[in-house]
Design a protein around this motif. Sequence first.
Motif, mmCIF file in Angstrom:
data_model
loop_
_atom_site.group_PDB
_atom_site.id
_atom_site.type_symbol
_atom_site.label_atom_id
_atom_site.label_comp_id
_atom_site.label_asym_id
_atom_site.label_seq_id
_atom_site.Cartn_x
_atom_site.Cartn_y
_atom_site.Cartn_z
ATOM 1 N N TYR A 180 31.881 38.200 30.637
ATOM 2 C CA TYR A 180 32.796 39.305 30.413
ATOM 3 C C TYR A 180 32.934 39.489 28.988
ATOM 4 N N ARG A 181 32.618 38.413 28.212
ATOM 5 C CA ARG A 181 32.686 38.478 26.665
ATOM 6 C C ARG A 181 31.630 39.618 26.268
ATOM 7 N N LEU A 182 30.279 39.473 26.957
ATOM 8 C CA LEU A 182 29.449 40.622 26.692
ATOM 9 C C LEU A 182 29.937 41.961 27.071
ATOM 10 N N TYR A 183 30.443 41.853 28.326
ATOM 11 C CA TYR A 183 30.767 43.478 28.733
ATOM 12 C C TYR A 183 31.846 43.808 28.026
ATOM 13 N N GLU A 184 32.941 43.130 27.332
ATOM 14 C CA GLU A 184 33.837 43.501 26.803
ATOM 15 C C GLU A 184 33.531 43.840 25.203
ATOM 16 N N ARG A 185 32.636 43.054 24.680
ATOM 17 C CA ARG A 185 32.243 43.480 23.491
ATOM 18 C C ARG A 185 31.266 44.870 23.369
ATOM 19 N N GLU A 186 30.434 45.090 24.519
ATOM 20 C CA GLU A 186 29.790 46.349 24.378
ATOM 21 C C GLU A 186 30.506 47.364 25.106
ATOM 22 N N PHE A 187 31.579 47.275 26.006
ATOM 23 C CA PHE A 187 32.224 48.572 26.636
ATOM 24 C C PHE A 187 33.649 48.612 26.074
ATOM 25 N N GLY A 188 34.346 47.612 25.544
ATOM 26 C CA GLY A 188 35.569 47.520 25.247
ATOM 27 C C GLY A 188 35.956 48.979 24.432
ATOM 28 N N ALA A 189 35.031 49.413 23.313
ATOM 29 C CA ALA A 189 35.620 50.757 22.638
ATOM 30 C C ALA A 189 35.621 51.920 23.412
ATOM 31 N N LEU A 190 35.367 52.087 24.680
ATOM 32 C CA LEU A 190 35.348 53.082 25.612
ATOM 33 C C LEU A 190 36.821 53.291 25.935
ATOM 34 N N ARG A 191 37.575 52.398 25.918
ATOM 35 C CA ARG A 191 38.907 52.582 26.179
ATOM 36 C C ARG A 191 39.605 53.751 25.609
ATOM 37 N N THR A 192 39.173 54.032 24.177
ATOM 38 C CA THR A 192 39.675 55.139 23.501
ATOM 39 C C THR A 192 38.643 56.238 23.316
ATOM 40 N N LYS A 193 37.685 56.327 24.007
ATOM 41 C CA LYS A 193 36.603 57.131 24.022
ATOM 42 C C LYS A 193 36.408 58.205 25.137
ATOM 43 N N ALA A 194 37.038 57.863 26.198
ATOM 44 C CA ALA A 194 36.905 58.739 27.698
ATOM 45 C C ALA A 194 38.258 58.538 28.300
ATOM 46 N N ILE A 195 38.452 59.692 28.676
ATOM 47 C CA ILE A 195 39.778 59.789 29.356
ATOM 48 C C ILE A 195 39.703 59.088 30.898
ATOM 49 N N ALA A 196 38.636 59.077 31.562
ATOM 50 C CA ALA A 196 38.492 58.316 32.766
ATOM 51 C C ALA A 196 38.243 56.877 32.347
ATOM 52 N N ARG A 197 38.861 55.895 32.999
ATOM 53 C CA ARG A 197 38.618 54.518 32.572
ATOM 54 C C ARG A 197 37.199 54.094 32.715
ATOM 55 N N GLN A 198 36.732 53.567 31.932
ATOM 56 C CA GLN A 198 35.223 53.284 31.775
ATOM 57 C C GLN A 198 35.369 51.765 31.840
ATOM 58 N N VAL A 199 36.100 50.940 31.508
ATOM 59 C CA VAL A 199 36.164 49.452 31.323
ATOM 60 C C VAL A 199 37.097 48.610 32.540
ATOM 61 N N LEU A 200 36.251 48.088 33.287
ATOM 62 C CA LEU A 200 36.986 47.051 34.189
ATOM 63 C C LEU A 200 37.848 46.224 33.482
ATOM 64 N N HIS A 201 39.024 45.857 34.305
ATOM 65 C CA HIS A 201 39.971 45.030 33.952
ATOM 66 C C HIS A 201 39.164 43.606 34.201
ATOM 67 N N ALA A 202 39.782 42.534 33.522
ATOM 68 C CA ALA A 202 39.072 41.143 33.714
ATOM 69 C C ALA A 202 39.087 40.815 35.202
ATOM 70 N N GLU A 203 40.002 41.022 36.247
ATOM 71 C CA GLU A 203 40.153 40.575 37.293
ATOM 72 C C GLU A 203 39.043 41.519 38.125
ATOM 73 N N GLU A 204 38.996 42.856 37.827
ATOM 74 C CA GLU A 204 38.055 43.782 38.465
ATOM 75 C C GLU A 204 36.564 43.300 38.156
ATOM 76 N N PHE A 205 36.491 42.633 37.092
ATOM 77 C CA PHE A 205 35.192 42.360 36.473
ATOM 78 C C PHE A 205 34.667 40.965 37.405
ATOM 79 N N ARG A 206 35.776 40.430 37.497
ATOM 80 C CA ARG A 206 35.574 39.012 38.304
ATOM 81 C C ARG A 206 35.264 39.228 39.653
#
Length: 184
Positions: A16-42
């Motif tokens: 998840y740290r890898l995922y968040e580090r590389e995808f986290g910025a997409l929260r403000t770059k795309a209207i559709a949610r691109q980043v899974l919440h921690a529980e969804e990722f798990r």
Amino acid sequence: MTIETKIPDEHIDMFYRLYEREFGALRTKAIARQVLHAEEFREEMVDPRVHKHVARTGTGEPIGVTTLTRHLATVPWISPEYFAARYPEHAARDAIYYAGFTVVASTARQGAAFHAMIESVVRVLVAERATVGWDICSYNNARFSFADSIRAVLDEQANVEIAVEDSQTYYAARFTGDGATKGG
């Protein structure tokens, strides 16, 4: 490269740290949610229906992961019915897949990790003469040319036909003025 059906609980935070580090910025770059919440990722990491194609360093640290599933109901943002109607022969053989995400550590993007993960996925898809869907937000296409990169890698590895299947355009309206409505 490994293909894993379940990431051990004690390793999920590292992924998840890898995922968040590389995808986290997409929260403000795309209207559709691109980043899974921690529980969804798990949930995805422990769901055996979602295969994880994992690239690791020599010391075992994950540097990339691609998710791939033939159980389309595990992907809440797509319509399994669309794929079944569009590809009935593949549906009859249970040979329709969806690639949920591919993430590679920024330090490994110029290395072999991305190619190795895609090659691992392609081996599965070629063996089954499958159809696979995936999505890319416009930010990633404009900034990183992901569609072109994926097309080039797929063309290197297999005889494949790639087509844009659908698109969705998001709009926003910003109301200005003194708050009065026109005509009333």
